[in-house]
Write a protein that holds these residues in place. Structure first.
Motif, mmCIF file in Angstrom:
data_model
loop_
_atom_site.group_PDB
_atom_site.id
_atom_site.type_symbol
_atom_site.label_atom_id
_atom_site.label_comp_id
_atom_site.label_asym_id
_atom_site.label_seq_id
_atom_site.Cartn_x
_atom_site.Cartn_y
_atom_site.Cartn_z
ATOM 1 N N ILE A 78 -0.132 28.325 -112.718
ATOM 2 C CA ILE A 78 -0.509 27.138 -113.489
ATOM 3 C C ILE A 78 0.018 25.844 -112.905
ATOM 4 O O ILE A 78 -0.202 24.783 -113.463
ATOM 5 C CB ILE A 78 -0.040 27.252 -114.957
ATOM 6 C CG1 ILE A 78 1.468 27.414 -114.992
ATOM 7 C CG2 ILE A 78 -0.764 28.371 -115.676
ATOM 8 C CD1 ILE A 78 2.032 27.277 -116.372
ATOM 9 N N PHE A 79 0.764 25.891 -111.795
ATOM 10 C CA PHE A 79 1.191 24.634 -111.176
ATOM 11 C C PHE A 79 0.382 24.397 -109.911
ATOM 12 O O PHE A 79 0.903 24.413 -108.801
ATOM 13 C CB PHE A 79 2.694 24.662 -110.874
ATOM 14 C CG PHE A 79 3.523 24.625 -112.117
ATOM 15 C CD1 PHE A 79 3.604 23.435 -112.847
ATOM 16 C CD2 PHE A 79 4.186 25.740 -112.579
ATOM 17 C CE1 PHE A 79 4.354 23.383 -114.007
ATOM 18 C CE2 PHE A 79 4.932 25.692 -113.734
ATOM 19 C CZ PHE A 79 5.019 24.522 -114.460
ATOM 20 N N GLY A 80 -0.888 24.218 -110.059
ATOM 21 C CA GLY A 80 -1.746 23.954 -108.919
ATOM 22 C C GLY A 80 -2.440 22.617 -109.092
ATOM 23 O O GLY A 80 -2.278 21.940 -110.102
ATOM 24 N N GLU A 81 -3.212 22.271 -108.080
ATOM 25 C CA GLU A 81 -3.929 20.998 -108.100
ATOM 26 C C GLU A 81 -4.799 20.835 -109.347
ATOM 27 O O GLU A 81 -4.969 19.748 -109.860
ATOM 28 C CB GLU A 81 -4.819 20.887 -106.849
ATOM 29 C CG GLU A 81 -4.067 20.864 -105.544
ATOM 30 C CD GLU A 81 -3.815 19.446 -105.058
ATOM 31 O OE1 GLU A 81 -4.527 18.544 -105.511
ATOM 32 O OE2 GLU A 81 -2.894 19.258 -104.250
ATOM 33 N N ASP A 82 -5.334 21.977 -109.820
ATOM 34 C CA ASP A 82 -6.257 21.906 -110.953
ATOM 35 C C ASP A 82 -5.595 21.372 -112.208
ATOM 36 O O ASP A 82 -6.249 20.818 -113.079
ATOM 37 C CB ASP A 82 -6.812 23.310 -111.268
ATOM 38 C CG ASP A 82 -7.663 23.826 -110.138
ATOM 39 O OD1 ASP A 82 -8.008 22.986 -109.271
ATOM 40 O OD2 ASP A 82 -7.971 25.029 -110.109
ATOM 41 N N PHE A 83 -4.294 21.585 -112.298
ATOM 42 C CA PHE A 83 -3.604 21.205 -113.530
ATOM 43 C C PHE A 83 -2.885 19.868 -113.412
ATOM 44 O O PHE A 83 -2.179 19.453 -114.305
ATOM 45 C CB PHE A 83 -2.595 22.289 -113.925
ATOM 46 C CG PHE A 83 -3.250 23.610 -114.195
ATOM 47 C CD1 PHE A 83 -3.776 23.873 -115.451
ATOM 48 C CD2 PHE A 83 -3.366 24.566 -113.201
ATOM 49 C CE1 PHE A 83 -4.391 25.074 -115.698
ATOM 50 C CE2 PHE A 83 -3.997 25.772 -113.443
ATOM 51 C CZ PHE A 83 -4.507 26.030 -114.694
ATOM 52 N N LEU A 84 -3.044 19.223 -112.277
ATOM 53 C CA LEU A 84 -2.318 17.979 -112.030
ATOM 54 C C LEU A 84 -3.149 16.789 -112.498
ATOM 55 O O LEU A 84 -4.304 16.640 -112.127
ATOM 56 C CB LEU A 84 -2.031 17.859 -110.524
ATOM 57 C CG LEU A 84 -0.993 16.833 -110.101
ATOM 58 C CD1 LEU A 84 0.373 17.169 -110.662
ATOM 59 C CD2 LEU A 84 -0.947 16.756 -108.586
ATOM 60 N N LEU A 85 -2.544 15.958 -113.338
ATOM 61 C CA LEU A 85 -3.186 14.711 -113.717
ATOM 62 C C LEU A 85 -2.584 13.617 -112.857
ATOM 63 O O LEU A 85 -1.386 13.374 -112.921
ATOM 64 C CB LEU A 85 -2.918 14.394 -115.190
ATOM 65 C CG LEU A 85 -3.517 15.332 -116.224
ATOM 66 C CD1 LEU A 85 -3.016 14.929 -117.594
ATOM 67 C CD2 LEU A 85 -5.023 15.287 -116.172
ATOM 68 N N THR A 86 -3.403 12.964 -112.028
ATOM 69 C CA THR A 86 -2.819 11.919 -111.185
ATOM 70 C C THR A 86 -2.753 10.630 -111.977
ATOM 71 O O THR A 86 -3.664 10.287 -112.716
ATOM 72 C CB THR A 86 -3.652 11.679 -109.918
ATOM 73 O OG1 THR A 86 -4.972 11.342 -110.303
ATOM 74 C CG2 THR A 86 -3.639 12.891 -109.038
ATOM 75 N N ARG A 87 -1.665 9.939 -111.835
ATOM 76 C CA ARG A 87 -1.479 8.605 -112.393
ATOM 77 C C ARG A 87 -1.588 7.611 -111.250
ATOM 78 O O ARG A 87 -1.586 8.020 -110.081
ATOM 79 C CB ARG A 87 -0.131 8.530 -113.113
ATOM 80 C CG ARG A 87 0.014 9.534 -114.249
ATOM 81 C CD ARG A 87 -0.920 9.200 -115.380
ATOM 82 N NE ARG A 87 -0.675 10.084 -116.521
ATOM 83 C CZ ARG A 87 -1.646 10.612 -117.259
ATOM 84 N NH1 ARG A 87 -2.904 10.370 -116.964
ATOM 85 N NH2 ARG A 87 -1.356 11.363 -118.295
ATOM 86 N N PRO A 88 -1.631 6.278 -111.535
ATOM 87 C CA PRO A 88 -1.983 5.316 -110.480
ATOM 88 C C PRO A 88 -1.264 5.483 -109.140
ATOM 89 O O PRO A 88 -1.904 5.423 -108.090
ATOM 90 C CB PRO A 88 -1.632 3.980 -111.126
ATOM 91 C CG PRO A 88 -1.838 4.194 -112.567
ATOM 92 C CD PRO A 88 -1.485 5.623 -112.839
#
Lengths: 487, 293
Positions: free
Chosen positions: B106-116
């Motif tokens: 569950i710690f992959g790119e799919d679960f990452l929310l990018t902020r500015p």
């Protein structure tokens, strides 16, 4: 070039502007990308890398001109002499070889190219006339030439003398009657006279700006010649003036105190933040649900450890006791500035001033639109004066303790600003102790050098045991250091 | 990490490009912006409110065709809002779907929310990153910016280090309401934006307010310069100048006189004490003048 930058950096550091090694490296790196013949570009590039504080820009500009001004100016002159007269600066509008913009009216026809020699033959009255015309037309190049001429003629620079050049400037400006130039320009303005006061005011201010620019040009010219005579490093040494934050309160001029105002506002905020941090308890705030769930991801979604919000910092209360007697008058002005700025940051600031009795001025500061009005009001009411207007710390502390000690709480911070010169009267240390007991913190800021404490009528020693800290506070830099140490 | 094709050749080119989008830089602004591109360093823009700090970053983005990514700073901004955050709702769902054995996935790119900040670093296209009002950040939060600003990279513990594919142009703006840390200043080029001189202000008005006459623009610039000489709580900013010029244009005037100034002062000055000062300087003398006649 690298040596020149090193010299500049050295002088900046001497003047008190912090320049790190990384900044120095950046400055040299930046030079690779700008054209070194363009003085303004070099100045902007080095400035961006070396100077990181708006308050230091003026000092930087002055020092840069010393180290890089001379070369640029002589390059200008060389270009003017060698190049064919018609080809330089096509954006100038007027052809430089033709009649100058100002003198064209007189019909004498001075060429730009031969101007230095031509100008030296003009007599004083005519030069003054040309100066007025030049200011009206506002041609930068022509004005620079005129500046060179008036400096040659009136400044009377003596080679080799280690002076800052203010006297040369004074002599030149007096000779060209710079005080009355703007008025003369308005009086002799071409076209219909301005209709109404507003137009006249705007016209006058416009000319005043030009005259001020010309004065700067003259000042720059004088410095240029001094640098040519004695070298940049030597001139820089005689010109060195303290940065705004290094100006000592007790000896600062009104203008310097005025400059401090812009520095003081952020300091007030910082002081508030620092005191708030001291008051922050160990107690934690409400449960932060979002972060708790987020943390639980590493335990497979089971919330093992709750996360709490940080507690809201309590806004502290502040009581300021400021000595406004004659011996610390410039410092008092500064403290009033500080108090004024602090009002915005604290839930409650109560301000007291004293000479020989403590008077509350919170309402005066709140009602006054600006600091000047507040100061006037305090003086008009004679706040802080009870008997003879000589410092009496004993009576001041006693009256303050009697009337206000009950209103102090553990959240209250008391700041005393004064030189602790009790005029050989009772010190009132017992009253100060009562104040210290009731309040959370007690700080004393003294505008005198610590070496002078306890000499003469200073009784700093008697107060020290009751203060959380006694701090020498001679300049904004020291005040800032005190605030930074707070949490 | 290539941005060579985006780079300007000189400060003059920057100035020309900015002029095409109606931002009129002085030499200093142009040179520093140009250097920021060359050296790959962020620019810390400081100055009073309303002198075009944010506008500079926006205009650079517009002039270079780069995407603008903006991080508005405020007290209490934390890394979850500035850098990145794990999308815990999605993670929860994944765990429920796959059972408890799925934590490692569950710690992959799919679960990452990018902020500015992370977005600017990961962008494929050239971007301008604007960190607005950085002085509002808490001192602790300032440290969040340091890694991004010096190395253009972000370390995500679960993923490793994300390095920029291209160096973004970074502008930080500050109203100097507090002293920024030395560490932050050291990483930046410094640019102070003050109030423009009369001539430049006139140019700005002409560029930004269509249909205004040069004569009216000159009068506006002179009145504003006169007001700024006063000891005001808040001096009129460039944006307020533009508002005022538009107001005058709407009113259809071609001559600024004292009555008009008095009527429209609230556009320029927002404190009653300031307005009184300005009236005393600009309006009252002429009124007395006319009464005298």
């Amino acid at each position: 070039m690298i040596n020149a930058v090193a010299g500049l950096v050295g002088e900046l550091r001497q003047a008190g502007i912090p320049v790190s090694l990384a900044d120095h490296v950046d400055a040299v790196a930046a030079l690779r990308f700008v054209s070194l013949a363009e003085r303004a570009e070099v100045k902007a590039a080095l400035g961006a890398a070396l100077v990181k504080d708006a308050g230091h820009e003026a000092a930087y500009s002055k020092i840069f001109d010393l180290y890089f001004g001379l070369r640029a100016a002589s390059a200008d002159e060389a270009a003017g002499r060698d190049g064919p007269p018609g080809q330089e600066s096509p954006d100038d509008g007027e052809s430089p070889s033709g009649p100058g913009p100002g003198p064209s009216g007189n019909g004498t026809g001075y060429g730009f190219g031969g101007a230095p020699s031509m100008l030296s033959r003009v007599d004083d009255a005519e030069l003054q006339e040309m100066l007025l015309e030049g200011l009206r037309e506002n041609q930068a190049k022509w004005l620079r030439m005129l500046a060179q001429e008036v400096v040659t003629r009136y400044a009377g620079i003596v080679p080799g003398r280690a002076v800052a050049g203010t006297y040369y400037l004074f002599r030149t400006l007096r000779a060209i009657k710079s005080d009355s130039l703007a008025v003369q320009l308005v009086a002799t303005a071409p076209g219909p006279p301005p209709s109404g006061e507003l137009a006249r005011l705007l016209l006058k201010e416009d000319y005043e700006r030009r005259v001020a620019e010309f004065q700067q040009e003259v000042e720059a010219e004088i410095r240029r010649r001094m640098v040519a005579d004695r070298g940049a490093a030597d001139v820089a040494r005689t010109l060195r003036t303290p940065l705004p934050e290094d100006a000592e309160f007790l000896t600062a001029s009104a203008a310097q105190i005025g400059q401090l105002r812009t520095i003081v506002a952020p300091l007030a905020r910082k002081l508030a933040a620092g005191l708030a941090a001291r008051h922050r308890g160990r107690r934690e705030g409400a449960l932060d649900f979002r972060r708790t769930v987020r943390e639980s991801m590493s335990t497979g979604g089971v919330p093992m450890e709750p996360v709490f919000r940080p507690p809201r910092p309590a806004k502290p209360e502040l009581v300021i006791l400021a000595d406004i007697s004659g011996s610390v008058s410039t410092f008092a002005e500064f403290t009033l500035h500080l108090t004024f700025a602090l009002r915005a940051e604290f839930t409650r600031v109560r301000s007291f001033v004293f000479v020989d009795v403590a008077d509350e001025v919170t309402d005066i500061l709140a009602a006054a639109p600006d600091i000047t009005a507040a100061t006037g009001e305090i003086n008009a009411r004679g706040c802080g004066v009870w008997l003879d207007g000589h410092s009496d710390y004993g009576n001041a502390f006693r009256t303050f303790a009697e009337q206000h000690v009950a209103s102090l709480r553990s959240r209250t911070t008391v700041v005393v600003l004064g030189d602790a010169r009790a005029n050989y009267r009772a010190s009132g240390a017992a009253a100060l102790r009562a104040v210290a007991r009731r309040s959370g913190h007690l700080f004393w800021l003294n505008p005198e050098p610590s070496a002078a404490w306890d000499s003469g009528d200073s009784v700093m020693r008697e107060y020290t045991p009751y203060c959380d800290a006694v701090v020498e506070c001679r300049s904004v830099r020291q005040l800032r250091a005190f605030i930074e140490r707070l949490p | 990490m290539t941005s060579a094709e985006q780079r300007f050749g000189s400060g003059a080119e920057v100035a020309a490009a900015l002029r095409t989008v109606d931002y009129l830089p002085d030499d200093k602004v142009a040179t520093v912006t140009y250097l920021a591109g060359c050296l790959g360093k962020p620019v810390l823009v400081e100055g009073p409110a309303g002198t075009g700090k944010t506008e500079l970053a926006k205009s650079v983005a517009k002039a270079t065709g780069r995407r603008l990514i903006r991080l508005q700073c405020y007290e209490g901004l934390d890394e979850a809002k500035a850098l990145y955050e794990w999308d815990y709702r999605k993670q929860l769902l994944a765990i429920q779907l796959h059972g408890t054995g799925a934590e490692s996935g569950i710690f992959g790119e799919d679960f990452l929310l990018t902020r500015p900040l992370l977005e600017a670093i990961r962008a494929d296209d050239p971007v301008v990153l604007l960190v607005d009002e950085v002085d509002r950040l808490d001192v602790e939060a300032e440290a969040l910016l340091l890694e991004v600003l010096s190395d253009y990279q972000v370390s995500v513990p679960e993923l490793g280090t994300v390095t920029a594919r291209q160096v973004p142009l970074v502008f930080l703006t500050s109203n100097a309401s507090r002293e920024l840390s030395e560490a932050l200043k050291r990483r930046c080029l410094y640019l102070f934006l003050g109030y423009p001189g009369v001539e430049r202000e006139q140019e700005i008005i002409l560029a930004r307010v269509p249909d205004i006459t040069a004569d009216l623009a000159a009068q506006v610039a002179q009145v504003i310069a006169s007001l700024r000489l006063l000891d005001l709580k808040k001096k009129p900013s460039v944006s307020e100048t533009l508002d005022w010029a538009r107001t005058l244009l709407l009113l259809g005037t071609d001559l600024v006189d004292s009555e008009l100034i008095e009527a429209t002062l609230p556009v320029l000055l927002k404190h009653q004490a300031d307005i009184e000062l300005a009236v005393a300087k600009l309006v009252t003398p002429s009124r007395q003048g006319t009464q005298g006649k």
